[in-house]
Scaffold this motif. Sequence first.
Motif, PDB file in Angstrom:
ATOM      1  N   ILE A 413       0.850  -1.194   0.000  1.00  0.00           N
ATOM      2  CA  ILE A 413       0.000   0.000   0.000  1.00  0.00           C
ATOM      3  C   ILE A 413       0.884   1.242   0.000  1.00  0.00           C
ATOM      4  O   ILE A 413       1.783   1.375   0.834  1.00  0.00           O
ATOM      5  N   GLU A 414       0.604   2.167  -0.936  1.00  0.00           N
ATOM      6  CA  GLU A 414       1.359   3.420  -0.997  1.00  0.00           C
ATOM      7  C   GLU A 414       0.556   4.593  -0.473  1.00  0.00           C
ATOM      8  O   GLU A 414       1.117   5.594  -0.058  1.00  0.00           O
ATOM      9  N   ASN A 415      -0.773   4.483  -0.528  1.00  0.00           N
ATOM     10  CA  ASN A 415      -1.603   5.589  -0.066  1.00  0.00           C
ATOM     11  C   ASN A 415      -2.979   5.068   0.315  1.00  0.00           C
ATOM     12  O   ASN A 415      -3.529   4.191  -0.358  1.00  0.00           O
ATOM     13  N   GLU A 416      -3.566   5.595   1.394  1.00  0.00           N
ATOM     14  CA  GLU A 416      -4.900   5.186   1.813  1.00  0.00           C
ATOM     15  C   GLU A 416      -5.866   6.358   1.875  1.00  0.00           C
ATOM     16  O   GLU A 416      -7.059   6.172   2.068  1.00  0.00           O
ATOM     17  N   GLU A 417      -5.391   7.570   1.727  1.00  0.00           N
ATOM     18  CA  GLU A 417      -6.244   8.748   1.875  1.00  0.00           C
ATOM     19  C   GLU A 417      -6.817   9.149   0.518  1.00  0.00           C
ATOM     20  O   GLU A 417      -6.100   9.222  -0.476  1.00  0.00           O
ATOM     21  N   GLY A 418      -8.116   9.442   0.497  1.00  0.00           N
ATOM     22  CA  GLY A 418      -8.762   9.820  -0.752  1.00  0.00           C
ATOM     23  C   GLY A 418      -9.008   8.603  -1.606  1.00  0.00           C
ATOM     24  O   GLY A 418     -10.093   8.046  -1.629  1.00  0.00           O
ATOM     25  N   ALA A 419      -7.980   8.175  -2.304  1.00  0.00           N
ATOM     26  CA  ALA A 419      -8.061   6.955  -3.108  1.00  0.00           C
ATOM     27  C   ALA A 419      -6.975   6.006  -2.636  1.00  0.00           C
ATOM     28  O   ALA A 419      -5.827   6.402  -2.416  1.00  0.00           O
ATOM     29  N   LEU A 420      -7.346   4.753  -2.495  1.00  0.00           N
ATOM     30  CA  LEU A 420      -6.385   3.731  -2.098  1.00  0.00           C
ATOM     31  C   LEU A 420      -5.452   3.435  -3.281  1.00  0.00           C
ATOM     32  O   LEU A 420      -5.901   3.293  -4.416  1.00  0.00           O
ATOM     33  N   ILE A 421      -4.154   3.329  -2.996  1.00  0.00           N
ATOM     34  CA  ILE A 421      -3.187   2.975  -4.029  1.00  0.00           C
ATOM     35  C   ILE A 421      -2.353   1.795  -3.534  1.00  0.00           C
ATOM     36  O   ILE A 421      -1.740   1.850  -2.468  1.00  0.00           O
ATOM     37  N   ILE A 422      -2.352   0.718  -4.313  1.00  0.00           N
ATOM     38  CA  ILE A 422      -1.526  -0.458  -4.035  1.00  0.00           C
ATOM     39  C   ILE A 422      -0.659  -0.707  -5.252  1.00  0.00           C
ATOM     40  O   ILE A 422      -1.158  -0.707  -6.387  1.00  0.00           O
ATOM     41  N   LYS A 423       0.612  -0.915  -5.034  1.00  0.00           N
ATOM     42  CA  LYS A 423       1.514  -1.175  -6.152  1.00  0.00           C
ATOM     43  C   LYS A 423       2.140  -2.553  -6.038  1.00  0.00           C
ATOM     44  O   LYS A 423       2.469  -3.027  -4.949  1.00  0.00           O
ATOM     45  N   LYS A 425       4.436  -5.624  -8.761  1.00  0.00           N
ATOM     46  CA  LYS A 425       5.437  -5.748  -9.808  1.00  0.00           C
ATOM     47  C   LYS A 425       4.790  -5.544 -11.178  1.00  0.00           C
ATOM     48  O   LYS A 425       4.130  -6.422 -11.716  1.00  0.00           O
ATOM     49  N   GLY A 426       4.943  -4.342 -11.720  1.00  0.00           N
ATOM     50  CA  GLY A 426       4.435  -4.056 -13.054  1.00  0.00           C
ATOM     51  C   GLY A 426       3.000  -3.581 -13.114  1.00  0.00           C
ATOM     52  O   GLY A 426       2.426  -3.487 -14.200  1.00  0.00           O
ATOM     53  N   TRP A 427       2.392  -3.243 -11.969  1.00  0.00           N
ATOM     54  CA  TRP A 427       1.003  -2.797 -11.982  1.00  0.00           C
ATOM     55  C   TRP A 427       0.713  -1.894 -10.786  1.00  0.00           C
ATOM     56  O   TRP A 427       1.426  -1.899  -9.788  1.00  0.00           O
ATOM     57  N   THR A 428      -0.353  -1.095 -10.930  1.00  0.00           N
ATOM     58  CA  THR A 428      -0.818  -0.216  -9.853  1.00  0.00           C
ATOM     59  C   THR A 428      -2.326  -0.343  -9.723  1.00  0.00           C
ATOM     60  O   THR A 428      -3.061  -0.242 -10.708  1.00  0.00           O
ATOM     61  N   LEU A 429      -2.790  -0.591  -8.499  1.00  0.00           N
ATOM     62  CA  LEU A 429      -4.217  -0.677  -8.215  1.00  0.00           C
ATOM     63  C   LEU A 429      -4.646   0.576  -7.459  1.00  0.00           C
ATOM     64  O   LEU A 429      -4.030   0.941  -6.459  1.00  0.00           O
ATOM     65  N   THR A 430      -5.698   1.229  -7.957  1.00  0.00           N
ATOM     66  CA  THR A 430      -6.291   2.351  -7.233  1.00  0.00           C
ATOM     67  C   THR A 430      -7.761   2.039  -6.982  1.00  0.00           C
ATOM     68  O   THR A 430      -8.430   1.419  -7.819  1.00  0.00           O
ATOM     69  N   GLN A 431      -8.243   2.482  -5.824  1.00  0.00           N
ATOM     70  CA  GLN A 431      -9.655   2.256  -5.493  1.00  0.00           C
ATOM     71  C   GLN A 431     -10.232   3.527  -4.897  1.00  0.00           C
ATOM     72  O   GLN A 431      -9.657   4.116  -3.976  1.00  0.00           O
ATOM     73  N   ASN A 432     -11.378   3.927  -5.472  1.00  0.00           N
ATOM     74  CA  ASN A 432     -12.019   5.169  -5.064  1.00  0.00           C
ATOM     75  C   ASN A 432     -13.526   4.930  -4.933  1.00  0.00           C
ATOM     76  O   ASN A 432     -14.140   4.418  -5.867  1.00  0.00           O
ATOM     77  N   PRO A 433     -14.120   5.248  -3.775  1.00  0.00           N
ATOM     78  CA  PRO A 433     -13.489   5.829  -2.592  1.00  0.00           C
ATOM     79  C   PRO A 433     -12.606   4.820  -1.865  1.00  0.00           C
ATOM     80  O   PRO A 433     -12.774   3.610  -2.047  1.00  0.00           O
ATOM     81  N   SER A 434     -11.732   5.346  -1.035  1.00  0.00           N
ATOM     82  CA  SER A 434     -10.881   4.480  -0.241  1.00  0.00           C
ATOM     83  C   SER A 434     -11.738   3.688   0.745  1.00  0.00           C
ATOM     84  O   SER A 434     -12.764   4.177   1.218  1.00  0.00           O
ATOM     85  N   PRO A 435     -11.381   2.460   1.056  1.00  0.00           N
ATOM     86  CA  PRO A 435     -12.177   1.645   1.991  1.00  0.00           C
ATOM     87  C   PRO A 435     -12.282   2.301   3.361  1.00  0.00           C
ATOM     88  O   PRO A 435     -11.392   3.054   3.781  1.00  0.00           O
ATOM     89  N   THR A 436     -13.368   2.010   4.057  1.00  0.00           N
ATOM     90  CA  THR A 436     -13.498   2.488   5.437  1.00  0.00           C
ATOM     91  C   THR A 436     -12.508   1.775   6.348  1.00  0.00           C
ATOM     92  O   THR A 436     -12.119   2.302   7.394  1.00  0.00           O
ATOM     93  N   HIS A 437     -12.111   0.579   5.926  1.00  0.00           N
ATOM     94  CA  HIS A 437     -11.153  -0.208   6.713  1.00  0.00           C
ATOM     95  C   HIS A 437     -10.518  -1.239   5.789  1.00  0.00           C
ATOM     96  O   HIS A 437     -11.162  -1.744   4.869  1.00  0.00           O
TER      97      HIS A 437
END
Length: 490
Positions: A413-423, A425-437
Motif C-alpha cells: 500500500i502506498e496511499n490510503e487517503e482519498g483513493a487507495l493505491i496499491i503497487k 510488480k508491473g502494476w498499480t491498483l487504485t480504489q475510489n473511494p478508499s475503503p473504510t477499513h
Amino acid sequence: DIDIKLIWELHRLQWLPNLAAFAVFENNYKIANEIIDIICDYIHDHPLDTTVAWMEGIEVSLRSISIIETLEILSHIIDADERIQRINTLLAVNGNWIMDNLSYKWRLNNNHLLIELIGLTVIGICLDWHKSSKKWFEKGFFGLNKELNSQIIQGRNWEPTTAYHRFVTEGILVLMNYLKKSEFIKYYDISKIENYANEMMGNLNWISNRDGLMPLIGDDDGGYVITRGGLGGIGCKEIFDYAKQFDIAYTENLEGVKIWDEIGFGVIRKNNILVHCVSGAPKGLAMQGSHRHLDMLSLSITSNNNNIVYDSGTGVYFGSRLWRDYFRSEKNHSGIRSEIKPWAIMNDLFEIKGPPVGKMRKRGGRIIMECNHPSNNLQTREIEIEEFTILIRDKINLEKAIITFLLDETAVIENEEGALIIKGKGWTLTQNPSPTHINIRDELTNPEISNPNEYTSTISNSYGEFKKCIIFEMHHNKNSTVQTNIEINS
C-alpha cells in the motif's frame, strides 16, 4: 492425513508412456523390457477387485489408456511375447470391468463417466481382435455421445471449473487420435465428437493466455489424459500442440469478450491481458456441481504471464477438511461478500447447498455480472479493459460489504487517503473511494490449518502446489459505488 488422490495418481501409471518414449529414443532394449515387467508386476500385485486400484472406474480407464500408449510406443523395439499377451488379457478384463462399473451412481453425471466411456471406447478400438471389442466400443461410443449432449453446455464442460473443461477436452482429443486410426471409423459417424473437440478446444483457447497458461478457477485435481512434460496443472500448450493433428483452429492473439452465461463464466482479453470472471451458479440442478467454490462475482487477472489478481485454486481434496474449506471459501476469492451473511454454506468436501444464482451478460467490451445474495440483495460487478487498464465497478448493495483481492506477494500500500493505491510488480491498483477499513492477510493467522512454514494467505498453483499471496480485504458501506482500476505498466 494422506490425500488418497496422490495414491490414485500413481495407480494411473501415466508416467510409463514418457519412460517408454525415452527407451525408444535411446534404443534401449533393457529399459523397454523393464517397463513391460513393471506392468506385469502391477497386474500381479493388484488382482481384480482388490486394492485401491479398483476403487473408481476413472482410474481403471486412465490406467488402461496409459498401458495402451506404452505398448504402442514400445512396439518399435519389443516383440510380442507371453508378457504382452498377459497385458492384453488385463486390458480385456479392464474393458469388462469398466462396462460393469460405469459411474452412473452419482447424483449428477460428471467427468468420471466421460473419461470412463472414453477409456472403454479406446479399449474396444485397440483390442479389435477380441470377441467383446465391438460391445466395448459401442457401449463407450454411444454412451459418450449421449453424455456429451448433456454435459457440454455452450462448448464448456458443465462442471464449474476451468481444469475439468481442460481434462474432458484432453480425453476427447485422445479418443479422436484412436478413432482416426481405427477401422471403426468406416462404420460409425464420428462427426459429433469432432464438433465437440473443435468447440471445446476453441473455448480452451479463450481461457488460456498466449503461452497456453490457464487460470485455475474452481476445483482442479491435477488430472490429465494427454501425456505431457513438466508444464504442471496450468499448462495447456502441449494440448494445443496435440490438437494440431486434427486441424483444429487456434487463434494466437485472441482478443475480445466471451461469456458462457449458462455456466456463469466469462473472459475479457485485450493487449495480452486476460480477465476471467465468475458470476455465480446459474439456475438448474445440473449447473450447481460439486466442484463449485464460493466464488460469486470473483475474478482472476494475468498480464504477460504475470499473475496480478488470483483465484485461490484448489490445494487439496482429501486429507484435511480445514484446508479443503479454506480454498473453497468466499474469504479466499477475489470477489465481494458480506461480513454479516455468507453467500452459502459448504456442506461437505464437495457440496455447497443452494449456491446463489449468478447472471452474466456482455455489453460492448464490458462484462456485467449479477448475483442474488441470500440477504435478498442483488449485487453487481462490471468489468472492462481500456488500453492497459482493467476497470472494475462495484455498486455495493450488501451490508458490511468486503471487496477482496488476492494479490501477488510484492503488493504494498502506498496511499490510503482519498483513493487507495496499491503497487505491485508491473502494476498499480487504485480504489475510489478508499475503503473504510482494510484488513491485510499476509502472515500466519490460523495455526489450526497451517504449520509455521505455511500461510493462510495462500493460493494453489496446481493440485498440491502452493504459493504465498497477500489478501486485501477492503470494507465499504452499502449504497456506495466503488471504482477499482488496475493499470498495467505497458
